[in-house]
Design a protein around this motif. Structure first.
Motif, short mmCIF file in Angstrom:
data_model
loop_
_atom_site.label_atom_id
_atom_site.label_comp_id
_atom_site.label_asym_id
_atom_site.label_seq_id
_atom_site.Cartn_x
_atom_site.Cartn_y
_atom_site.Cartn_z
N GLU A 1 49.39 -23.61 -0.34
CA GLU A 1 49.57 -22.90 0.93
C GLU A 1 48.52 -21.82 1.12
N ALA A 2 48.05 -21.24 0.03
CA ALA A 2 47.15 -20.09 0.12
C ALA A 2 45.70 -20.47 0.36
N VAL A 3 45.29 -21.65 -0.11
CA VAL A 3 43.88 -22.06 0.02
C VAL A 3 43.63 -22.67 1.39
N ASP A 4 42.61 -22.19 2.07
CA ASP A 4 42.24 -22.70 3.39
C ASP A 4 41.39 -23.96 3.21
N ALA A 5 42.05 -25.13 3.36
CA ALA A 5 41.35 -26.41 3.17
C ALA A 5 41.50 -27.32 4.38
N VAL A 6 41.78 -26.75 5.54
CA VAL A 6 42.07 -27.55 6.73
C VAL A 6 40.91 -28.48 7.08
N ASP A 7 39.69 -27.97 7.05
CA ASP A 7 38.52 -28.78 7.43
C ASP A 7 37.70 -29.22 6.22
N ALA A 8 38.23 -29.04 5.02
CA ALA A 8 37.47 -29.35 3.81
C ALA A 8 37.48 -30.84 3.51
N GLU A 9 36.39 -31.30 2.91
CA GLU A 9 36.28 -32.70 2.49
C GLU A 9 36.20 -32.84 0.98
N LEU A 10 35.60 -31.85 0.30
CA LEU A 10 35.42 -31.95 -1.15
C LEU A 10 35.82 -30.66 -1.84
N LEU A 11 36.71 -30.81 -2.82
CA LEU A 11 37.15 -29.72 -3.68
C LEU A 11 36.65 -29.98 -5.09
N VAL A 12 35.98 -29.00 -5.70
CA VAL A 12 35.55 -29.09 -7.10
C VAL A 12 36.39 -28.10 -7.90
N PRO B 1 29.00 -31.65 -8.54
CA PRO B 1 28.65 -31.93 -7.14
C PRO B 1 28.20 -30.66 -6.42
N THR B 2 27.18 -30.79 -5.58
CA THR B 2 26.58 -29.62 -4.93
C THR B 2 26.86 -29.56 -3.43
N ASP B 3 27.85 -30.31 -2.96
CA ASP B 3 28.18 -30.27 -1.53
C ASP B 3 29.66 -29.94 -1.34
N ALA B 4 30.15 -29.02 -2.15
CA ALA B 4 31.59 -28.71 -2.14
C ALA B 4 31.95 -27.81 -0.98
N ASP B 5 33.11 -28.05 -0.40
CA ASP B 5 33.69 -27.13 0.57
C ASP B 5 34.49 -26.04 -0.13
N ILE B 6 35.10 -26.39 -1.25
CA ILE B 6 35.88 -25.43 -2.04
C ILE B 6 35.55 -25.64 -3.51
N VAL B 7 35.26 -24.57 -4.20
CA VAL B 7 35.16 -24.61 -5.66
C VAL B 7 36.30 -23.74 -6.19
N LEU B 8 37.17 -24.36 -6.95
CA LEU B 8 38.37 -23.68 -7.44
C LEU B 8 38.18 -23.24 -8.88
N ARG C 1 28.43 -26.02 0.01
CA ARG C 1 27.70 -26.27 1.25
C ARG C 1 27.92 -25.05 2.17
N PRO C 2 27.09 -24.87 3.21
CA PRO C 2 27.29 -23.73 4.12
C PRO C 2 28.72 -23.70 4.67
N GLY D 1 47.21 -14.71 -7.57
CA GLY D 1 46.77 -14.67 -6.19
C GLY D 1 45.42 -15.33 -6.06
N VAL D 2 44.99 -15.55 -4.81
CA VAL D 2 43.70 -16.18 -4.53
C VAL D 2 42.79 -15.17 -3.86
N LEU D 3 41.62 -15.00 -4.44
CA LEU D 3 40.57 -14.18 -3.83
C LEU D 3 39.38 -15.11 -3.60
N ALA D 4 39.05 -15.32 -2.33
CA ALA D 4 37.99 -16.27 -1.98
C ALA D 4 36.74 -15.55 -1.52
N GLY D 5 35.60 -16.18 -1.81
CA GLY D 5 34.32 -15.72 -1.31
C GLY D 5 33.66 -16.84 -0.53
N LYS D 6 33.28 -16.57 0.73
CA LYS D 6 32.73 -17.61 1.59
C LYS D 6 31.20 -17.52 1.68
N LYS D 7 30.60 -18.71 1.74
CA LYS D 7 29.16 -18.80 1.91
C LYS D 7 28.83 -18.81 3.40
N ALA D 8 27.82 -18.07 3.78
CA ALA D 8 27.46 -17.98 5.20
C ALA D 8 27.09 -19.35 5.73
#
Length: 347
Positions: free
Chosen positions: A172-183, A243-250, A275-276, A340-347
């Motif tokens: 529930e906490a991870v924002d993966a709505v538009d994600a395609e690849l999780l590492v 893999p270097t095209d991840a939407d989420i790295v956990l 990925r961006p 808890g989840v602390l996320a950092g987003k790539k621009a």
């Protein structure tokens, strides 16, 4: 019918974990009183953490674990950047005082648990596995229980006990709505990833861990009905390609296994896989930024210290590593059992 990883427990098991980790408080307090010159030194004069550590022959990781616990117990404070005694410690833990109870606590000074804790604090090394290696961690050149079939299976399934409870909240906490690849780096059984996959049917996951651990992850993927959307990749999280095209790295309950230099390296590696617009999601426990508690996390930090090369870290420490990796820190979202989840987003 596949097993669901998204159904939360009916009862919060956090109190069970707090009770289980409570023994570390007794061991650290007894060690501070009977084996280290903590309260007498601070009664004479406030000191920096570095000075107190050096006086007791401690490196910074064990000194941090010990002092954080004593601060969380309300026995040590900070004034003008130096460690001081609280009023309670001043009255009850200064040797020779009218109401000193140090000798009473010191009755446990020679108990096996206390002596083991003292040895670990002085050596800055985790408990050894049967063959002299480590149980819960792996690095190249280190004997590890995670490399042997039976012990890897035992420890991996044991750690899954917490994961099964926390995974629904993490999904529930991870924002993966538009994600395609999780590492999922150091994914263990993969249960954290499998919960996110079940919530997001278009998502694919790559779970990276040691080969023997991934044997359990493969079984779990079938049980949870996500085997067709999971790639199990054996490797060394510090050095092998991912893999270097991840939407989420956990990084779920991984960074607390390592000391600061290794944590920074792992966060940098994770950020390089994005990925961006992607995000590094650190799922872990969090000390207060002031390093003075909460007490359950301070005691868990002691548990981590005894079993791994790490400790618990604060949100400020994690956030600094994410920023150093070029990521924008998002608000923390709590899950379960102090995590808890602390996320950092790539621009």
């Amino acid at each position: 019918m596949p097993r669901l990883a998204t159904t939360p427990p009916q009862h919060d098991p956090t109190p069970i974990f707090e009770l289980f980790r409570g023994s570390y408080g007794s061991e650290l307090l007894t060690a501070a009183i009977a084996h280290f010159d903590i309260f007498a030194r601070l009664e004479r004069s406030p000191e920096s953490l570095e000075s107190l550590a050096a006086a007791n022959g401690l490196q910074m990781r064990p000194a941090n674990v010990l002092v954080t616990a004593l601060r969380a117990m309300g026995l040590i404070g900070v004034a003008d950047g130096k460690l001081t005694l609280t009023a309670m410690a001043q009255e009850h833990l200064v040797p020779g005082g009218m109401y000193d109870v140090g000798d009473y606590v010191g009755l446990a000074a020679q108990s096996p648990g206390v002596l083991t804790m003292v040895r670990l604090l002085k050596s800055n090394q985790p408990l050894s596995f049967d063959d002299g290696g480590a149980a819960f961690i792996y690095r190249d050149g280190m004997a590890s229980a995670m490399e042997a079939t039976d012990s890897a299976r035992h420890f991996t399934l044991a750690l899954a006990g917490r994961a099964k409870n926390v995974a629904p909240a993490l999904a529930e906490a991870v924002d993966a709505v538009d994600a395609e690849l999780l590492v999922d780096i150091g994914g263990g059984t993969g249960i954290y990833s499998y919960a996110i996959l079940q919530k997001h049917p278009s998502l694919h996951a790559v779970v990276v861990d040691r080969p023997e651990v991934l044997k359990v992850a493969e079984e779990m993927a079938a049980e949870y009905g996500v085997a067709d959307r999971v790639t199990l990749q054996p490797g060394d999280m510090f050095d092998d390609s991912m893999p270097t095209d991840a939407d989420i790295v956990l990084l779920s309950n991984i960074l607390h296994d390592w000391d600061v230099p290794e944590c920074k390296k792992l966060v940098q590696r994770a950020a390089s896989l994005l990925r961006p617009g992607g995000q590094v999601a650190i799922h872990d426990v969090f000390l207060n930024d002031e390093q003075d508690g909460p007490l359950p996390i301070a005691l868990y930090s002691a548990a981590l210290f005894t079993l791994t090369e790490g400790r618990a870290y604060s949100e400020a420490e994690y956030a600094a590593w994410l920023v150093e990796a070029g990521l924008t820190v998002q608000p923390r979202v709590d899950t379960l059992i102090h995590c808890g989840v602390l996320a950092g987003k790539k621009a």
